[in-house]
Design an enzyme around this catalytic site. Sequence first.
Site, PDB file in Angstrom:
ATOM      1  N   SER A 121       0.840  -1.195   0.000  1.00 57.99           N
ATOM      2  CA  SER A 121       0.000   0.000   0.000  1.00 57.99           C
ATOM      3  C   SER A 121       0.874   1.242   0.000  1.00 57.99           C
ATOM      4  O   SER A 121       1.665   1.460   0.923  1.00 57.99           O
ATOM      5  CB  SER A 121      -0.905   0.014   1.228  1.00 57.99           C
ATOM      6  OG  SER A 121      -1.509   1.286   1.345  1.00 57.99           O
ATOM      7  N   HIS A 132      -1.254  -1.181  -4.213  1.00 55.48           N
ATOM      8  CA  HIS A 132      -2.537  -0.830  -3.585  1.00 55.48           C
ATOM      9  C   HIS A 132      -2.577   0.689  -3.372  1.00 55.48           C
ATOM     10  O   HIS A 132      -1.700   1.263  -2.716  1.00 55.48           O
ATOM     11  CB  HIS A 132      -2.638  -1.577  -2.252  1.00 55.48           C
ATOM     12  CG  HIS A 132      -3.928  -1.401  -1.532  1.00 55.48           C
ATOM     13  ND1 HIS A 132      -5.060  -2.136  -1.819  1.00 55.48           N
ATOM     14  CD2 HIS A 132      -4.280  -0.575  -0.502  1.00 55.48           C
ATOM     15  CE1 HIS A 132      -6.043  -1.780  -0.999  1.00 55.48           C
ATOM     16  NE2 HIS A 132      -5.587  -0.827  -0.196  1.00 55.48           N
ATOM     17  N   MET A 148     -12.019   4.717  -0.619  1.00 53.08           N
ATOM     18  CA  MET A 148     -12.683   4.982   0.660  1.00 53.08           C
ATOM     19  C   MET A 148     -13.337   6.350   0.526  1.00 53.08           C
ATOM     20  O   MET A 148     -12.883   7.343   1.111  1.00 53.08           O
ATOM     21  CB  MET A 148     -11.665   4.925   1.804  1.00 53.08           C
ATOM     22  CG  MET A 148     -11.263   3.502   2.146  1.00 53.08           C
ATOM     23  SD  MET A 148      -9.698   3.415   3.018  1.00 53.08           S
ATOM     24  CE  MET A 148      -8.587   3.468   1.633  1.00 53.08           C
ATOM     25  N   MET A 150     -11.884  -5.605   5.475  1.00 53.09           N
ATOM     26  CA  MET A 150     -11.007  -4.691   6.218  1.00 53.09           C
ATOM     27  C   MET A 150     -10.684  -5.304   7.580  1.00 53.09           C
ATOM     28  O   MET A 150     -11.582  -5.734   8.305  1.00 53.09           O
ATOM     29  CB  MET A 150     -11.691  -3.332   6.426  1.00 53.09           C
ATOM     30  CG  MET A 150     -11.858  -2.491   5.179  1.00 53.09           C
ATOM     31  SD  MET A 150     -10.315  -2.126   4.302  1.00 53.09           S
ATOM     32  CE  MET A 150      -9.372  -1.225   5.537  1.00 53.09           C
ATOM     33  N   HIS A 165      -8.276   1.251  -3.987  1.00 47.45           N
ATOM     34  CA  HIS A 165      -9.206   1.040  -2.880  1.00 47.45           C
ATOM     35  C   HIS A 165      -9.876   2.382  -2.577  1.00 47.45           C
ATOM     36  O   HIS A 165      -9.241   3.267  -1.996  1.00 47.45           O
ATOM     37  CB  HIS A 165      -8.406   0.499  -1.674  1.00 47.45           C
ATOM     38  CG  HIS A 165      -9.220   0.337  -0.426  1.00 47.45           C
ATOM     39  ND1 HIS A 165      -8.644   0.145   0.818  1.00 47.45           N
ATOM     40  CD2 HIS A 165     -10.563   0.327  -0.215  1.00 47.45           C
ATOM     41  CE1 HIS A 165      -9.594   0.036   1.725  1.00 47.45           C
ATOM     42  NE2 HIS A 165     -10.761   0.150   1.133  1.00 47.45           N
ATOM     43  N   MET A 178      -8.891   8.405  -0.413  1.00 45.61           N
ATOM     44  CA  MET A 178      -9.736   8.817   0.730  1.00 45.61           C
ATOM     45  C   MET A 178     -10.225  10.243   0.513  1.00 45.61           C
ATOM     46  O   MET A 178      -9.454  11.092   0.049  1.00 45.61           O
ATOM     47  CB  MET A 178      -8.922   8.757   2.019  1.00 45.61           C
ATOM     48  CG  MET A 178      -8.283   7.408   2.296  1.00 45.61           C
ATOM     49  SD  MET A 178      -7.510   7.397   3.930  1.00 45.61           S
ATOM     50  CE  MET A 178      -6.615   5.840   3.845  1.00 45.61           C
ATOM     51  N   ASP A 202      -6.892  -6.207   4.389  1.00 47.60           N
ATOM     52  CA  ASP A 202      -6.215  -4.908   4.370  1.00 47.60           C
ATOM     53  C   ASP A 202      -6.300  -4.297   5.761  1.00 47.60           C
ATOM     54  O   ASP A 202      -7.395  -4.070   6.277  1.00 47.60           O
ATOM     55  CB  ASP A 202      -6.921  -4.017   3.332  1.00 47.60           C
ATOM     56  CG  ASP A 202      -6.292  -2.641   3.208  1.00 47.60           C
ATOM     57  OD1 ASP A 202      -5.200  -2.416   3.757  1.00 47.60           O
ATOM     58  OD2 ASP A 202      -6.921  -1.786   2.534  1.00 47.60           O
ATOM     59  N   ASP A 225      -4.718   3.787  -1.958  1.00 49.10           N
ATOM     60  CA  ASP A 225      -5.822   4.157  -1.072  1.00 49.10           C
ATOM     61  C   ASP A 225      -6.329   5.553  -1.396  1.00 49.10           C
ATOM     62  O   ASP A 225      -5.621   6.542  -1.199  1.00 49.10           O
ATOM     63  CB  ASP A 225      -5.356   4.112   0.388  1.00 49.10           C
ATOM     64  CG  ASP A 225      -5.137   2.687   0.865  1.00 49.10           C
ATOM     65  OD1 ASP A 225      -6.083   1.885   0.777  1.00 49.10           O
ATOM     66  OD2 ASP A 225      -4.015   2.368   1.316  1.00 49.10           O
TER      67      ASP A 225
END
Length: 260
Positions: free
Chosen positions: A40, A63, A98, A167, A96, A67, A205, A65
């Site tokens: 990540s 990965h 979020m 998660m 991913h 957000m 994760d 993330d």
Amino acid sequence: MEPVEEPFAVAAGDVPPGTGAGDPRPAWEAWPMAVQINPSILSADFARLAEEAKAVEGADWLHVDVMDNHFVPNLTLGVPVVESLARATETPLDCHLMIEDADRWAPQYVEAGAGSVTFHVEAAAAPVRLAREIRAKGARASMALKPATPIEPYEDLLPELDMLLIMTVEPGFGGQAFLDIMLPKIRRTRELISKHGLELWLQVDGGVSAATIERCAEAGADVFVAGSAVYGADDPAGAVRALRSQAETATSVASWFCGH
Ligand code: DX5
Ligand code: ZN
């Protein structure tokens, strides 16, 4: 003269491709049950993302993330950064999301170059339509569950997905402690995957490290995201190799895997 048979020669097809055994294909292309390690970049240096991607060459996916400071109390990056990163690395991107309003934004991450797009079911108004749209645009469709979201209501949706993300921390930050209480959910999800005979990847994760990866593999996970355990190491590529080998050993003796 008779050809001499090498006693320890491995037959073609016995070794997962893409794991340094001479096959240049990514492991997941021809070896559906292979262990995958996805570093990540949340734990990487955001000013040097291309170099940080290079530092983990040999990883299956990177990965990423995303957000939005609404779905989670943190803000990271968006479509333009994913676009640039996709151009800067050969490693496929596992995005991913979020973020709120996943139905609106997720397809844009496919267009930005992500090979896999994960939306949170808690943020999607129409998860089936969204998964179909992600697939139709050419990426793998994946759905994530926060720790308090059970898998059971989504059993019938599983065939629509290429990966399910459980998660193992509350999403939002790297470096949190692994939630052992998620292990039963991983186990139950693996049972559902077997029951329906699906080729669905099961990703974990949050808090995945040398101390916890074996428990995840034993419970049924086959795709492992690791942020601080990879980028916090002196040798990130070495950390990926070590995590892979731990996960492979734990998988090979796991009850869910026996018979495959
Ligand atoms: C957390 C993110 C994770 C994070 C994991 O919400 O989804 O991908 O980077 O970091 P570690 O492996 O340090 O827990
Ligand atoms: Zn993540």
